[in-house]
Design an enzyme around this catalytic site. Structure first.
Site, PDB file in Angstrom:
ATOM      1  N   ASP A 126       0.858  -1.181   0.000  1.00 30.49           N
ATOM      2  CA  ASP A 126       0.000   0.000   0.000  1.00 30.49           C
ATOM      3  C   ASP A 126       0.894   1.230   0.000  1.00 30.49           C
ATOM      4  OD1 ASP A 126      -2.456  -1.363   0.037  1.00 30.49           O
ATOM      5  OD2 ASP A 126      -2.429  -1.526   2.219  1.00 30.49           O
ATOM      6  N   ASP A 144      -6.863  -1.403  -4.595  1.00 32.23           N
ATOM      7  CA  ASP A 144      -7.907  -1.086  -3.620  1.00 32.23           C
ATOM      8  C   ASP A 144      -8.859  -0.023  -4.168  1.00 32.23           C
ATOM      9  OD1 ASP A 144      -6.613  -2.822  -1.846  1.00 32.23           O
ATOM     10  OD2 ASP A 144      -5.483  -1.196  -0.912  1.00 32.23           O
TER      11      ASP A 144
END
Length: 167
Positions: A126, A144
């Protein structure tokens, strides 16, 4: 052996698979850049509300089960693979439904991107950090974002379908 056909329904799902592939490539390319240029925990301030960071998420959304003992890696990988197979089947079954298929393609590209991370690294990379006044939304990535956009479009598609059925 299963017979592969390229009739109307399978060829009309190709643009949706193409979109999923573009999202997957964008996701993996950005993650390679982050892994190559950032060490775990590094951050770059971009604006007063946005940073680029390197975070490893061993859990699911919002780091759900991130502190589990490791079994979650294969559990979430399996869920991603099953979801991808189901989505391909749904795209084959409903290729003409544009908003629905767009939503599924976004979810597919994102799910496969995160499955690749879990398989290769044991975690999801991330790097997008949105924040305001000391509050940070959990870091996320292109996969995401694609999954979130796809989920929102699925909800919108269903609301529009219900509205058409009533009217």
């Amino acid at each position: 052996m299963a017979k592969i056909t390229f009739g109307k329904s399978s060829s009309s799902m190709l643009p949706w698979l193409g979109l999923a592939l573009i999202l997957l490539i964008a996701d993996q390319f950005t993650k390679v850049l982050i892994l190559g240029y950032y060490r775990l925990g590094d951050a770059t301030t971009v604006t007063s509300f946005f940073n680029i960071v390197r975070v490893h998420n061993t859990g699911a959304a919002f780091s759900f089960l991130a502190s589990a003992s490791g079994w979650q890696r294969w559990f979430f990988t399996a869920i991603g693979v099953v979801a991808a197979l189901f989505i391909v089947w749904m795209l084959k079954s409903h290729p003409g439904q544009k908003l629905f298929s767009f939503a599924l393609a976004c979810i597919l590209g994102g799910a496969v991107g995160n499955v690749i991370d879990r398989t290769l690294h044991g975690y999801v990379v991330d790097f997008l950090d949105v924040h305001y006044a000391g509050w940070h939304f959990p870091a996320f990535n292109i996969a995401d974002a694609a999954i979130s956009i796809g989920a929102a479009c699925l909800i919108l598609d269903e609301l529009l379908r219900v509205r058409r059925a009533k009217g």
